[in-house]
Each structure stands twice: as structure tokens, then as C-alpha cells.
Design a protein around this motif. Structure first.
Motif, PDB file in Angstrom:
ATOM      1  N   ILE A 187       0.847  -1.201   0.000  1.00  0.00           N
ATOM      2  CA  ILE A 187       0.000   0.000   0.000  1.00  0.00           C
ATOM      3  C   ILE A 187       0.883   1.251   0.000  1.00  0.00           C
ATOM      4  CG2 ILE A 187      -1.703   1.307   1.410  1.00  0.00           C
ATOM      5  CD1 ILE A 187      -2.942  -1.138   0.262  1.00  0.00           C
ATOM      6  N   GLY A 188       0.385   2.323  -0.602  1.00  0.00           N
ATOM      7  CA  GLY A 188       1.123   3.589  -0.574  1.00  0.00           C
ATOM      8  C   GLY A 188       0.172   4.768  -0.592  1.00  0.00           C
ATOM      9  N   LEU A 189       0.703   5.922  -0.219  1.00  0.00           N
ATOM     10  CA  LEU A 189      -0.062   7.163  -0.333  1.00  0.00           C
ATOM     11  C   LEU A 189       0.603   7.984  -1.429  1.00  0.00           C
ATOM     12  CD1 LEU A 189      -0.653   8.273   3.386  1.00  0.00           C
ATOM     13  CD2 LEU A 189      -2.229   7.094   1.852  1.00  0.00           C
ATOM     14  N   ALA A 190      -0.183   8.278  -2.486  1.00  0.00           N
ATOM     15  CA  ALA A 190       0.372   9.050  -3.602  1.00  0.00           C
ATOM     16  C   ALA A 190      -0.248  10.433  -3.587  1.00  0.00           C
ATOM     17  CB  ALA A 190       0.059   8.339  -4.917  1.00  0.00           C
ATOM     18  N   GLY A 191       0.591  11.429  -3.683  1.00  0.00           N
ATOM     19  CA  GLY A 191       0.059  12.794  -3.662  1.00  0.00           C
ATOM     20  C   GLY A 191       1.025  13.732  -4.341  1.00  0.00           C
ATOM     21  N   GLY A 192       0.877  14.994  -4.014  1.00  0.00           N
ATOM     22  CA  GLY A 192       1.760  16.004  -4.602  1.00  0.00           C
ATOM     23  C   GLY A 192       1.733  17.216  -3.719  1.00  0.00           C
ATOM     24  N   ILE A 193       1.272  18.327  -4.265  1.00  0.00           N
ATOM     25  CA  ILE A 193       1.282  19.560  -3.473  1.00  0.00           C
ATOM     26  C   ILE A 193      -0.095  19.788  -2.831  1.00  0.00           C
ATOM     27  CG2 ILE A 193       3.088  20.720  -4.748  1.00  0.00           C
ATOM     28  CD1 ILE A 193       0.759  22.117  -6.323  1.00  0.00           C
ATOM     29  N   SER A 194      -0.180  20.805  -1.969  1.00  0.00           N
ATOM     30  CA  SER A 194      -1.481  21.217  -1.420  1.00  0.00           C
ATOM     31  C   SER A 194      -2.014  22.356  -2.286  1.00  0.00           C
ATOM     32  CB  SER A 194      -1.310  21.723   0.001  1.00  0.00           C
ATOM     33  OG  SER A 194      -0.729  20.724   0.779  1.00  0.00           O
ATOM     34  N   LEU A 195      -3.340  22.397  -2.407  1.00  0.00           N
ATOM     35  CA  LEU A 195      -3.963  23.412  -3.268  1.00  0.00           C
ATOM     36  C   LEU A 195      -4.846  24.330  -2.432  1.00  0.00           C
ATOM     37  CD1 LEU A 195      -5.192  20.932  -6.040  1.00  0.00           C
ATOM     38  CD2 LEU A 195      -3.101  22.281  -6.085  1.00  0.00           C
ATOM     39  N   SER A 196      -5.029  25.556  -2.897  1.00  0.00           N
ATOM     40  CA  SER A 196      -5.913  26.454  -2.141  1.00  0.00           C
ATOM     41  C   SER A 196      -7.363  26.298  -2.597  1.00  0.00           C
ATOM     42  CB  SER A 196      -5.455  27.904  -2.280  1.00  0.00           C
ATOM     43  OG  SER A 196      -5.353  28.214  -3.643  1.00  0.00           O
ATOM     44  N   ASP A 197      -7.584  25.696  -3.785  1.00  0.00           N
ATOM     45  CA  ASP A 197      -8.935  25.560  -4.334  1.00  0.00           C
ATOM     46  C   ASP A 197      -9.345  24.077  -4.319  1.00  0.00           C
ATOM     47  OD1 ASP A 197     -11.192  25.449  -5.839  1.00  0.00           O
ATOM     48  OD2 ASP A 197     -10.401  26.611  -7.533  1.00  0.00           O
ATOM     49  N   ARG A 198     -10.324  23.740  -3.480  1.00  0.00           N
ATOM     50  CA  ARG A 198     -10.716  22.338  -3.343  1.00  0.00           C
ATOM     51  C   ARG A 198     -11.241  21.744  -4.648  1.00  0.00           C
ATOM     52  NH1 ARG A 198     -13.004  19.464   1.729  1.00  0.00           N
ATOM     53  NH2 ARG A 198     -13.070  17.358   0.903  1.00  0.00           N
ATOM     54  N   SER A 199     -11.892  22.574  -5.458  1.00  0.00           N
ATOM     55  CA  SER A 199     -12.525  22.047  -6.671  1.00  0.00           C
ATOM     56  C   SER A 199     -11.475  21.545  -7.680  1.00  0.00           C
ATOM     57  CB  SER A 199     -13.416  23.118  -7.308  1.00  0.00           C
ATOM     58  OG  SER A 199     -12.598  24.159  -7.782  1.00  0.00           O
ATOM     59  N   LYS A 200     -10.199  21.929  -7.475  1.00  0.00           N
ATOM     60  CA  LYS A 200      -9.146  21.500  -8.418  1.00  0.00           C
ATOM     61  C   LYS A 200      -8.517  20.168  -7.988  1.00  0.00           C
ATOM     62  CE  LYS A 200      -8.690  25.445 -10.943  1.00  0.00           C
ATOM     63  NZ  LYS A 200      -8.566  26.749 -10.337  1.00  0.00           N
ATOM     64  N   CYS A 201      -8.936  19.638  -6.818  1.00  0.00           N
ATOM     65  CA  CYS A 201      -8.222  18.481  -6.261  1.00  0.00           C
ATOM     66  C   CYS A 201      -8.345  17.230  -7.123  1.00  0.00           C
ATOM     67  CB  CYS A 201      -8.721  18.185  -4.835  1.00  0.00           C
ATOM     68  SG  CYS A 201      -8.108  19.376  -3.647  1.00  0.00           S
ATOM     69  N   ASP A 202      -9.558  16.971  -7.649  1.00  0.00           N
ATOM     70  CA  ASP A 202      -9.755  15.731  -8.411  1.00  0.00           C
ATOM     71  C   ASP A 202      -8.932  15.724  -9.688  1.00  0.00           C
ATOM     72  OD1 ASP A 202     -11.158  13.489  -7.551  1.00  0.00           O
ATOM     73  OD2 ASP A 202     -12.960  14.701  -7.314  1.00  0.00           O
ATOM     74  N   GLU A 203      -9.000  16.843 -10.370  1.00  0.00           N
ATOM     75  CA  GLU A 203      -8.259  16.958 -11.632  1.00  0.00           C
ATOM     76  C   GLU A 203      -6.758  16.785 -11.363  1.00  0.00           C
ATOM     77  OE1 GLU A 203      -7.278  20.549 -14.735  1.00  0.00           O
ATOM     78  OE2 GLU A 203      -8.872  20.827 -13.257  1.00  0.00           O
ATOM     79  N   TYR A 204      -6.283  17.398 -10.295  1.00  0.00           N
ATOM     80  CA  TYR A 204      -4.866  17.309  -9.948  1.00  0.00           C
ATOM     81  C   TYR A 204      -4.488  15.864  -9.597  1.00  0.00           C
ATOM     82  CZ  TYR A 204      -0.526  17.867  -7.409  1.00  0.00           C
ATOM     83  OH  TYR A 204       0.767  17.718  -6.975  1.00  0.00           O
ATOM     84  N   LEU A 205      -5.388  15.199  -8.863  1.00  0.00           N
ATOM     85  CA  LEU A 205      -5.093  13.823  -8.452  1.00  0.00           C
ATOM     86  C   LEU A 205      -5.088  12.873  -9.661  1.00  0.00           C
ATOM     87  CD1 LEU A 205      -4.295  12.769  -5.763  1.00  0.00           C
ATOM     88  CD2 LEU A 205      -6.662  12.323  -5.211  1.00  0.00           C
ATOM     89  N   ASP A 206      -5.953  13.142 -10.655  1.00  0.00           N
ATOM     90  CA  ASP A 206      -5.915  12.339 -11.898  1.00  0.00           C
ATOM     91  C   ASP A 206      -4.510  12.415 -12.494  1.00  0.00           C
ATOM     92  OD1 ASP A 206      -8.586  11.771 -11.629  1.00  0.00           O
ATOM     93  OD2 ASP A 206      -9.267  13.320 -13.045  1.00  0.00           O
ATOM     94  N   TYR A 207      -3.965  13.632 -12.523  1.00  0.00           N
ATOM     95  CA  TYR A 207      -2.623  13.843 -13.077  1.00  0.00           C
ATOM     96  C   TYR A 207      -1.584  13.075 -12.247  1.00  0.00           C
ATOM     97  CZ  TYR A 207       1.860  16.249 -13.460  1.00  0.00           C
ATOM     98  OH  TYR A 207       3.202  16.517 -13.570  1.00  0.00           O
ATOM     99  N   VAL A 208      -1.715  13.184 -10.914  1.00  0.00           N
ATOM    100  CA  VAL A 208      -0.734  12.544 -10.014  1.00  0.00           C
ATOM    101  C   VAL A 208      -0.742  11.024 -10.218  1.00  0.00           C
ATOM    102  CG1 VAL A 208      -0.294  12.023  -7.572  1.00  0.00           C
ATOM    103  CG2 VAL A 208      -0.750  14.361  -8.254  1.00  0.00           C
ATOM    104  N   VAL A 209      -1.945  10.438 -10.254  1.00  0.00           N
ATOM    105  CA  VAL A 209      -2.039   8.974 -10.393  1.00  0.00           C
ATOM    106  C   VAL A 209      -1.470   8.538 -11.744  1.00  0.00           C
ATOM    107  CG1 VAL A 209      -3.645   7.022 -10.517  1.00  0.00           C
ATOM    108  CG2 VAL A 209      -3.949   8.771  -8.748  1.00  0.00           C
TER     109      VAL A 209
END
Ligand code: FAD
Length: 424
Positions: free
Chosen positions: A293-315
């Protein structure tokens, strides 16, 4: 109604570490939590990364964050070494982790991969990388024997020569990344919290779960905390409620969102790493856990609505590195900082005496709690807390501490497959 000396509101690492240090000193304390388990918000979502300062070598803040973090580890060694499972060994040149037993810390070292090829690279970035690599070498060599710990002079010695040599190396490199193993490693946070809570309970800590404090009334000799389940009377209050602090005091808070994917399918060789880039949105990280198991992430964002799109990129980026990696689930962690008068921001801790007998406390990083709790004690009682004390081993307190998100997601995926090897 009993009048406690202290009511601690909120049971993340801030509330738990302060409750532990106050009960360690013999004060009567109640820990009040709105959820049905302790450590069930940011302290449940977090990566379990013990920072030794490596990440902050890229921040142009005159080394202030590095100094806070070195100080936190120094205090961890000083004030928490009585715990049997505190398995960090300070040496003259770096920290080692005792692996003879399962302890608070794992030698799961975090690797930094600085991008140095593959796009137009700017000289300021290469200088920043060289400076960061140089400082990480210094953290590796840091003298933890309390002769020079926390002093920054050794970090500056020989800097110009080494940084110039590193810049030359980076300019001539044919590799996409400059990779270094940092001295940062991971935390078995549930063991650590369990030990602290078990010790505090043995010193008389009371715990009030499922009790959301919605108002604090000031009376002549005590404060009355009006709770959703029961009211509590205490002479002093420490507000350790993360963002909720702003409802009880005049400090301002700032929130940011940390999108994280819980992933599976990692191999034994998979390493914890951070890919670092001149453009922060290209940074990704992976913290490895048990059972692939792992936790995959990146940076923190100030706009919550951008989180999903950003996470698609990260994955997607992680799957390019490791095609076997699968997303089990995703969540958004909330990071809170206090912005108070002219105090410097950054991931520092804040202890603010907001009213007579009322304190607002935020650690900024789990790692910083090891300095924050002793410092809280010093600010209130003008003396150091005890360094030598008896600990207890009581796994019962496990039942009142929440699992981390990744543990729950792993257990759920096993349940779905009728497996039985649960992690708690
Ligand atoms: C996604 C993510 C990853 C992170 N990774 C790391 C890392 O790897 N390493 C590191 O050092 N730091 C990390 N951090 C930072 C670290 O996790 C936080 O700084 C720390 O956990 C905050 O602890 P806390 O006790 O202030 O807040 P919390 O853990 O959020 O605790 C606050 C508690 O107060 C309770 N509460 C709130 N209001 C009330 C009320 N009115 N009445 C009663 N109870 C109340 C809440 O239910 C909660 O339990 C990370 C943070 C996030 C979000």
C-alpha cells in the motif's frame, strides 16, 4: 461537577501531546473530542512522514523551518526517550533507527528526485537543487549528541565550494533526475499515539468522546465548556481543534487541501520518494506502507474544486513510473495554519495565549508536536517538563484511537475480498 485543571479540546497530535505532557506533570486533565475516536481528522489523514528538514532545504526562508524541525527532533530525543518504543538513536553523525523491535519509526527513507533534465531548466532551480543537496548532506551528518544540535553554523561551513561543485555536476548530468536518499523516514503513528495515550490514562487522563464543544463560558474561577454530550468545567483550556480554533478565539486560520490517493500493488522494492520540480504542480510523492500500500500525492492546493483533476494527473504520473500501481481510493486532507500578527508562516507551530487561561495551539506538522508540547509546558509553567518517567504498555487504548485512512482502505479492500489479515 469536577473542575479539571485543564480541558484539552481536540484530540489530534496537538491535543494528545499536550494532554500527555500535562498529565506527565501530575495535572488533572480531560481530553474532549467531537468524533467517536481520537486522532480522527488531520492526524488520521497524514502521510506519517517524520521530517528532518530535507523538504525545507528548498525554501528560501533563511533556514527557519529547518531550525524548527531540527529543534523538534532534538526535543523528541530529550523528552520522549523514556518510551520503550521510541527507537531513534542519536549519534554524532545523524540518526539511526533501532530495528530490533517494532518501534515508533521505520527506516523507510524518503528519496528526493530533483528533475534536472527533460525540459528547459533554469539556473536558479539548479542553484536551489545544489543548495538543497548540500544541506541534506549536512542533515545526514548532523551531531545529535546535544553538543551542537539545533545550531546552524555547521550547515554554512564549506557551503560555497560544495554548492559550486554540485552545480557543475548538475549541468553536466545526462540523467533526468538527481536522486538523493534523505534522512527523512516514516512514523508508525498509531504505536506512538497509543503509547502516549496509555501513559496519559495511567496518569489520570479522562477522555470525553462524541462531545463537540460549541461554546466556552467564562466564570469567575473556571471555564464552562458546553458540549453536545456533556458539559465540562476546567480552570484552563487548550484549544487544539485545528481550523475550529477560529470559532473560540480571535486567531485567523488558513486552510489548504492536500489530495491523496491510496494506492496498492507496490512491490517490496518500491521506495518512498518525492519528485521535485521547478514548477510545483509537477511535484509528486509516494509514501510506502505495509502490504504493497502507498499514499500518492503532490502539493497542497488552495482551491478544493481542483483536487480531483490534480489527483488524476498525479495517479497517471505514478502509473507511468510503476504500471502495476492501482488506485484504491482517494481523499482530500485539510491542512490548517494559524496566521497570527507578524509571526512567520511556514510549517511552524503556534501557541497563542488568546485569553486568560485559554490557549490556541496548532502544530503545522505532526513532526513539530515534539517541540510544541514541551514548549507549551514551558510557556505556561516557566519550566521544562520531566524527561524521566515510567511508561506503561496498554494496547487497550488502541480501541479509542482511529486507524489511519490507508489502514481503513486496506482493511476494506481485504474485507471485500473476504480476506482476514487486518491492520490495526
Ligand atoms: C494530507 C496531510 C498530510 C500530512 N502529512 C504530514 C506528514 O507526513 N508529516 C507531518 O509531520 N505532518 C503532516 N501533515 C500535517 C499534520 O498532519 C498536522 O499538522 C497535524 O496532524 C495537525 O494536528 P492537530 O491536532 O492540530 O489537528 P487534527 O488532527 O485535525 O485534530 C483536531 C481535532 O479537534 C477535533 N475538534 C475540532 N473541533 C472540535 C470541537 N468543537 N469539539 C471537540 N473536538 C473538536 C477534531 O475532531 C480533531 O480530532 C499532514 C497534513 C495533511 C492534511
Amino acid at each position: 461537577m469536577k473542575t479539571y485543571e485543564w480541558a484539552i479540546v481536540g484530540s489530534g497530535i496537538a491535543g494528545i501531546s499536550i494532554a500527555e505532557i500535562l498529565t506527565r506533570q501530575g495535572h488533572s486533565v480531560v481530553l474532549v473530542e467531537k468524533n467517536d475516536k481520537l486522532a480522527s481528522e488531520a492526524t488520521r489523514d497524514f502521510h506519517e512522514w517524520l521530517h528532518t528538514g530535507a523538504l525545507y532545504t528548498l525554501v528560501p526562508d533563511k533556514l527557519i523551518t529547518l531550525r524548527f524541525i531540527l529543534g523538534a527532533i532534538d526535543d523528541l530525543i530529550e523528552f520522549y526517550s523514556c518510551y520503550d518504543r521510541m527507537n531513534l538513536i542519536p549519534t554524532e553523525s545523524g540518526l539511526t533507527i533501532n530495528k530490533a523491535f517494532l518501534g515508533w519509526f521505520d527506516d523507510n527513507y524518503i528519496h528526493f528526485k530533483y528533475r534536472v533534465k527533460g525540459r528547459k531548466i533554469t539556473l536558479p532551480w539548479l542553484i536551489g537543487v545544489a543548495r538543497s543537496v548540500h544541506l541534506i548532506e549536512k542533515i545526514h551528518q548532523h551531531d545529535w549528541l546535544r553538543r551542537r544540535a539545533g545550531e546552524l553554523a555547521p550547515f554554512i561551513e564549506g557551503r560555497r565550494k560544495r554548492v559550486s561543485a554540485l552545480i557543475k555536476e548538475l549541468l553536466n548530468s545526462k540523467e533526468m533526475f538527481k536522486t538523493v536518499q534523505t534522512p527523512d523516514f516514516t512514523i508508525n503513528s498509531r504505536l506512538l499515539l497509543n503509547d502516549m495515550i496509555a501513559k496519559a490514562i495511567s496518569d489520570g487522563l479522562d477522555i470525553s468522546l462524541d462531545n463537540k464543544v460549541h461554546k466556552i463560558e467564562k466564570h469567575q474561577y473556571y471555564k464552562l465548556l458546553l458540549g453536545s454530550k456533556e458539559d465540562i468545567q476546567a480552570k484552563n483550556v487548550a484549544l487544539c481543534t485545528g481550523e475550529g480554533i477560529k470559532y473560540f478565539s480571535d486567531v485567523k486560520t488558513k486552510r489548504s487541501y492536500a489530495p491523496i490517493a491510496v494506492v496498492s500493488g507496490l512491490t517490496k522494492d518500491s521506495k518512498s520518494f518525492v519528485e521535485l520540480d521547478y514548477f510545483p504542480k509537477n511535484c509528486i510523492n509516494l509514501l510506502t506502507k505495509e502490504n504493497g500500500i502507498g499514499l500518492a500525492g503532490g502539493i497542497s492546493l488552495s482551491d478544493r474544486s481542483k483536487c480531483d483533476e490534480y489527483l488524476d494527473y498525479v495517479v497517471q504520473k505514478h502509473q507511468e513510473i510503476d504500471p502495476g500501481l492501482k488506485e484504491l481510493s482517494r481523499y482530500v486532507g485539510i491542512k490548517t495554519e494559524i496566521t497570527f500578527q507578524n509571526q512567520p508562516r511556514g510549517y511552524l507551530y503556534h501557541i497563542v495565549n488568546t485569553d486568560d487561561g485559554v490557549w490556541a495551539v496548532i502544530p503545522g506538522k505532526f513532526t513539530l508536536a515534539f517541540s510544541m508540547a514541551p514548549e507549551f509546558y514551558r510557556r505556561v509553567y516557566k519550566q521544562n517538563p520531566k524527561k524521566h518517567f515510567k511508561t506503561v504498555s496498554n494496547n487497550k487504548s488502541n480501541d479509542i484511537i482511529s486507524n489511519t485512512v490507508w489502514m481503513d482502505k486496506y482493511n476494506k479492500s481485504k474485507e471485500d475480498k473476504n480476506g482476514s489479515d487486518k491492520i490495526t
